[in-house]
Design a protein around this motif. Sequence first.
Motif, PDB file in Angstrom:
ATOM      1  N   LYS A 201       0.829  -1.210   0.000  1.00  0.00           N
ATOM      2  CA  LYS A 201       0.000   0.000   0.000  1.00  0.00           C
ATOM      3  C   LYS A 201       0.861   1.256   0.000  1.00  0.00           C
ATOM      4  O   LYS A 201       1.985   1.266   0.492  1.00  0.00           O
ATOM      5  CB  LYS A 201      -0.914  -0.010   1.230  1.00  0.00           C
ATOM      6  CG  LYS A 201      -1.940  -1.142   1.216  1.00  0.00           C
ATOM      7  CD  LYS A 201      -2.814  -1.095   2.461  1.00  0.00           C
ATOM      8  CE  LYS A 201      -3.841  -2.227   2.441  1.00  0.00           C
ATOM      9  NZ  LYS A 201      -4.685  -2.223   3.669  1.00  0.00           N
ATOM     10  N   ALA A 202       0.305   2.319  -0.571  1.00  0.00           N
ATOM     11  CA  ALA A 202       0.995   3.610  -0.606  1.00  0.00           C
ATOM     12  C   ALA A 202       1.372   4.049   0.806  1.00  0.00           C
ATOM     13  O   ALA A 202       0.584   3.916   1.742  1.00  0.00           O
ATOM     14  CB  ALA A 202       0.106   4.656  -1.266  1.00  0.00           C
ATOM     15  N   GLY A 203       2.589   4.546   0.947  1.00  0.00           N
ATOM     16  CA  GLY A 203       3.045   5.053   2.230  1.00  0.00           C
ATOM     17  C   GLY A 203       3.655   3.998   3.138  1.00  0.00           C
ATOM     18  O   GLY A 203       4.146   4.322   4.218  1.00  0.00           O
ATOM     19  N   GLY A 204       3.640   2.736   2.705  1.00  0.00           N
ATOM     20  CA  GLY A 204       4.197   1.669   3.524  1.00  0.00           C
ATOM     21  C   GLY A 204       5.697   1.526   3.352  1.00  0.00           C
ATOM     22  O   GLY A 204       6.349   2.286   2.623  1.00  0.00           O
ATOM     23  N   LEU A 205       6.263   0.526   4.002  1.00  0.00           N
ATOM     24  CA  LEU A 205       7.702   0.301   3.938  1.00  0.00           C
ATOM     25  C   LEU A 205       8.126  -0.383   2.640  1.00  0.00           C
ATOM     26  O   LEU A 205       9.296  -0.321   2.261  1.00  0.00           O
ATOM     27  CB  LEU A 205       8.157  -0.546   5.130  1.00  0.00           C
ATOM     28  CG  LEU A 205       8.113   0.137   6.497  1.00  0.00           C
ATOM     29  CD1 LEU A 205       8.502  -0.847   7.594  1.00  0.00           C
ATOM     30  CD2 LEU A 205       9.052   1.352   6.514  1.00  0.00           C
ATOM     31  N   LEU A 206       7.180  -1.045   1.960  1.00  0.00           N
ATOM     32  CA  LEU A 206       7.485  -1.719   0.709  1.00  0.00           C
ATOM     33  C   LEU A 206       6.880  -0.942  -0.460  1.00  0.00           C
ATOM     34  O   LEU A 206       5.826  -0.326  -0.323  1.00  0.00           O
ATOM     35  CB  LEU A 206       6.940  -3.151   0.723  1.00  0.00           C
ATOM     36  CG  LEU A 206       7.407  -4.043   1.879  1.00  0.00           C
ATOM     37  CD1 LEU A 206       6.762  -5.424   1.781  1.00  0.00           C
ATOM     38  CD2 LEU A 206       8.928  -4.162   1.908  1.00  0.00           C
ATOM     39  N   TRP A 207       7.550  -1.002  -1.604  1.00  0.00           N
ATOM     40  CA  TRP A 207       7.096  -0.317  -2.807  1.00  0.00           C
ATOM     41  C   TRP A 207       6.370  -1.304  -3.706  1.00  0.00           C
ATOM     42  O   TRP A 207       6.712  -2.487  -3.740  1.00  0.00           O
ATOM     43  CB  TRP A 207       8.282   0.295  -3.548  1.00  0.00           C
ATOM     44  CG  TRP A 207       8.987   1.382  -2.772  1.00  0.00           C
ATOM     45  CD1 TRP A 207       9.543   1.265  -1.520  1.00  0.00           C
ATOM     46  CD2 TRP A 207       9.218   2.731  -3.189  1.00  0.00           C
ATOM     47  NE1 TRP A 207      10.111   2.458  -1.142  1.00  0.00           N
ATOM     48  CE2 TRP A 207       9.927   3.377  -2.140  1.00  0.00           C
ATOM     49  CE3 TRP A 207       8.907   3.444  -4.347  1.00  0.00           C
ATOM     50  CZ2 TRP A 207      10.324   4.709  -2.226  1.00  0.00           C
ATOM     51  CZ3 TRP A 207       9.307   4.767  -4.428  1.00  0.00           C
ATOM     52  CH2 TRP A 207       9.996   5.398  -3.383  1.00  0.00           C
TER      53      TRP A 207
END
Length: 318
Positions: A201-207
């Motif tokens: 998800k947007a804003g998380g630690l993963l892209w």
Amino acid sequence: MGSHVSKQVERRKSIQTEKKVLFDMKQSNGSEYPGSDYHPSDRKNWMSGLNPDKVQINQIVWPGTHDSATNKIGFPFVTRPFAQCQSLSIYQQLVTGARVLDIRVQEDRRVCHGILVTYSVDIVIEHVKKFLSETHSEVIILEIRTEFGHDDPPDFDKYLEDQLGEYLIQQDDQVFGKKISELLPKRVICVWKPRKSPQPKAGGLLWNSGHLKDNWIDTDLPSTKFENNMKHLGELQPVTSRKFFYRVENTVTPQADNPILCVKPVTDRIRPYARVFISQCFSQNIVDRLQIFSTDFIDGDFVDACAGLTKARSEGKA
């Protein structure tokens, strides 16, 4: 039988013709460009050598490896030559200067390439963390995806966050315009591409997958791949206008209808022409679109080619 032989003869002619196209291009147009004479004194720390306070993320030409964790895939001398795209370990690739890793996994978290498997992704993470512990300003793009035809490893997003949390650069479109030093001490842009599980998800630690794109051309014909890479790159906006990473792969791939199925002799049809590709990007006025540049069997010269262009960009020369 006769038609099959005839087809193979034509295929070999096509390959030889295309190899000559690239050879002649190098002879006539050369492989020099702004920054091409630069050779980092320490490839392990080449980003640090360019001054992290000066270099923006969208100025970097990222040297990457294709099918990064295949150095020990399959069985030596039996199946390995058909799937091995790198001879160096993940740690050795990073020390050599690679900064983008392409990791394919299956449900049990083992790295794979098609139906062939190798070590656990734990080894990849271990090597990445070892490299990060020995350097201070090197930023890595770690792309991990579920291989085609396989299922996602359960709870893999949580696994990545638990293993790399202290290093992870949060998904944020503002990252592209920031300088390396502004991201530190965070060091890893981790792109997780599941096949069936929810995207990060947007804003998380993963892209998510929308942040690392490419146009894969499945061919063993070197100038066909070269020209298609150039065409797709030319269709993009400059790196300064994009909010995603775009990868060009300086590779060609064995084809089932050709008797040469080992990766090394096939990909060597295009591998020596990385600098020619960069030079041609200048000639066609699209060098401002080049960002991630990946190869099979990475070596120091490939890294230098990317680092030199990065240096030229940071100095306003490209």
